[in-house]
Design an enzyme around this catalytic site. Sequence first.
Site, PDB file in Angstrom:
ATOM      1  N   ARG A  85       0.824  -1.205   0.000  1.00  0.00           N
ATOM      2  CA  ARG A  85       0.000   0.000   0.000  1.00  0.00           C
ATOM      3  C   ARG A  85       0.855   1.250   0.000  1.00  0.00           C
ATOM      4  O   ARG A  85       0.514   2.252  -0.659  1.00  0.00           O
ATOM      5  CB  ARG A  85      -0.956  -0.003   1.202  1.00  0.00           C
ATOM      6  CG  ARG A  85      -2.005   1.085   1.104  1.00  0.00           C
ATOM      7  CD  ARG A  85      -3.020   0.994   2.212  1.00  0.00           C
ATOM      8  NE  ARG A  85      -2.483   1.420   3.496  1.00  0.00           N
ATOM      9  CZ  ARG A  85      -3.226   1.856   4.524  1.00  0.00           C
ATOM     10  NH1 ARG A  85      -4.547   1.902   4.401  1.00  0.00           N
ATOM     11  NH2 ARG A  85      -2.680   2.214   5.657  1.00  0.00           N
ATOM     12  N   TYR A 124     -11.276   5.697  -6.472  1.00  0.00           N
ATOM     13  CA  TYR A 124     -11.148   6.621  -5.338  1.00  0.00           C
ATOM     14  C   TYR A 124     -10.048   7.657  -5.543  1.00  0.00           C
ATOM     15  O   TYR A 124      -9.844   8.513  -4.688  1.00  0.00           O
ATOM     16  CB  TYR A 124     -10.905   5.842  -4.040  1.00  0.00           C
ATOM     17  CG  TYR A 124      -9.745   4.868  -4.064  1.00  0.00           C
ATOM     18  CD1 TYR A 124      -8.440   5.293  -3.867  1.00  0.00           C
ATOM     19  CD2 TYR A 124      -9.965   3.510  -4.255  1.00  0.00           C
ATOM     20  CE1 TYR A 124      -7.381   4.399  -3.864  1.00  0.00           C
ATOM     21  CE2 TYR A 124      -8.923   2.599  -4.256  1.00  0.00           C
ATOM     22  CZ  TYR A 124      -7.632   3.041  -4.062  1.00  0.00           C
ATOM     23  OH  TYR A 124      -6.593   2.149  -4.078  1.00  0.00           O
ATOM     24  N   HIS A 204     -15.366   3.189   0.367  1.00  0.00           N
ATOM     25  CA  HIS A 204     -14.158   2.393   0.176  1.00  0.00           C
ATOM     26  C   HIS A 204     -14.096   1.198   1.117  1.00  0.00           C
ATOM     27  O   HIS A 204     -13.808   0.068   0.697  1.00  0.00           O
ATOM     28  CB  HIS A 204     -12.917   3.268   0.354  1.00  0.00           C
ATOM     29  CG  HIS A 204     -11.633   2.516   0.249  1.00  0.00           C
ATOM     30  ND1 HIS A 204     -11.052   1.871   1.335  1.00  0.00           N
ATOM     31  CD2 HIS A 204     -10.809   2.294  -0.799  1.00  0.00           C
ATOM     32  CE1 HIS A 204      -9.946   1.271   0.953  1.00  0.00           C
ATOM     33  NE2 HIS A 204      -9.765   1.521  -0.344  1.00  0.00           N
ATOM     34  N   HIS A 268     -13.814  -8.995  -1.819  1.00  0.00           N
ATOM     35  CA  HIS A 268     -12.796  -9.829  -1.161  1.00  0.00           C
ATOM     36  C   HIS A 268     -13.406 -10.800  -0.154  1.00  0.00           C
ATOM     37  O   HIS A 268     -13.422 -12.005  -0.398  1.00  0.00           O
ATOM     38  CB  HIS A 268     -11.690  -9.002  -0.491  1.00  0.00           C
ATOM     39  CG  HIS A 268     -10.936  -8.136  -1.419  1.00  0.00           C
ATOM     40  ND1 HIS A 268     -10.286  -8.620  -2.541  1.00  0.00           N
ATOM     41  CD2 HIS A 268     -10.700  -6.793  -1.410  1.00  0.00           C
ATOM     42  CE1 HIS A 268      -9.709  -7.632  -3.176  1.00  0.00           C
ATOM     43  NE2 HIS A 268      -9.943  -6.512  -2.521  1.00  0.00           N
ATOM     44  N   ASP A 317      -8.820  -6.203  -9.859  1.00  0.00           N
ATOM     45  CA  ASP A 317      -8.353  -5.409  -8.722  1.00  0.00           C
ATOM     46  C   ASP A 317      -7.130  -4.563  -9.064  1.00  0.00           C
ATOM     47  O   ASP A 317      -7.230  -3.552  -9.755  1.00  0.00           O
ATOM     48  CB  ASP A 317      -8.098  -6.323  -7.536  1.00  0.00           C
ATOM     49  CG  ASP A 317      -7.999  -5.573  -6.208  1.00  0.00           C
ATOM     50  OD1 ASP A 317      -8.014  -4.337  -6.216  1.00  0.00           O
ATOM     51  OD2 ASP A 317      -7.889  -6.221  -5.160  1.00  0.00           O
TER      52      ASP A 317
END
Length: 427
Positions: A85, A124, A204, A268, A317
């Site tokens: 991330r 986003y 989100h 997920h 994804d």
Amino acid sequence: MNAAEVIEAELTWTGKRFESGISLAIGEDGRIMRVGKLKREPTRLLEGRALIPGLVNGHSHAFQRGLRGKGERFGSGAGSFWSWREAMYALVEQLGPEDFLAVTTQAFTEMRAAGITTVGEFHYFHHGPASKDFGYDRLVLKAARAAQIRLVLLATYYRTGGVGRPLGPGQRRFETPSPERFWGNLDALAEHLGPGQTLGGVVHSIRAADLDELAAVHAETMRRGLPFHIHVEEQRREITECVKAYGRPPMRVLLDTIGKAEHVTAVHCTHTEPDDRAAFIELGGRICVCPVTEANLGDGLPSLDGLPYDRVSLGTDSNARIDLVEEMRWLEYGQRLRREERGAVRDGEGHVARTLLTMATAGGADSLGVEAGRIAPGLWADFALLDLNSLALAGATQDTLLDAFVFGADAGVVTDTCVGGKWFSSR
């Protein structure tokens, strides 16, 4: 019968099998008019090709295509979702509007070449480096037009950087200050939609909004008749933090907050407890899994035990690999590895590939609220063509072709796609 085009492939998928001699009449509006043995001279004869419904990508972050080939070396020790991330946030800081448009167009074009005719873009990344004008949302629309792919722009609400925490530096370009500002942007964005482009509402994750905001965005999304998507329980740390804050895991918090789950897709559910997952499904929910990304990030393997497979869709994804054939295959293989048995997601007649293709087509279309994913009158003429002369499919018969495609081939056997009656060559 007046049709803009009558097409006939050597073999056509009719829902349970491939059949020969099947023609499709396509109207000028880009929808399927009739399917069957129409006794009409085809205007497009597709010899050496098999026709399937266009694949539907239920969950994508297109800009993350820019990370491909990066972050795959671990000299300082094992990596995790959370270290990945940080690399993703670094990419965000590097992308100005031109670069963002280029990488998003690249991802959508690669999808189209891989047989994907619809993408649900869970978006986003709203702002430029020095603005708060949601300008990057319009760039997604522009990229989809350039790639000629059907788009459901799942515009995402993202206000907090964790439960009760402000946004961090890497998240500042995701900011949505309030539900009112969020819907104001969607209303403005609706004016820019092109053909084949629709909207959805998204929060989100549980960590990106407080519960009043989650409830408000969900309620307004339902009032507008839009699909609602949310990331749920991809990581164990997400669950731990949610339990600490709310005394319950994210799926239970979601259900307690929204009440009903019709038109809701949880993405997920890697670590969702069976009882919570069953309650979500009973309330009308759907699940989207992304096996390649979940493997790439080390998320873990979700359990699909007892899950009604018609409520499951597939997504690419992070777009580390854009190939829904591989997503199909690894969904089944992951369950085989977890259970130590074969034929994990078989239907009532023992067919696995048939179940997987339904997830990658009708399952995605239903999740996104798109009239596609099947070859039937009234639906959009969205198709993919498979090369029957490819080496990967050599030796396949009419009866074994789907299994050969899912378990022995990849998107490289796709030669063309059609979106709303308009054809695009993958080669």
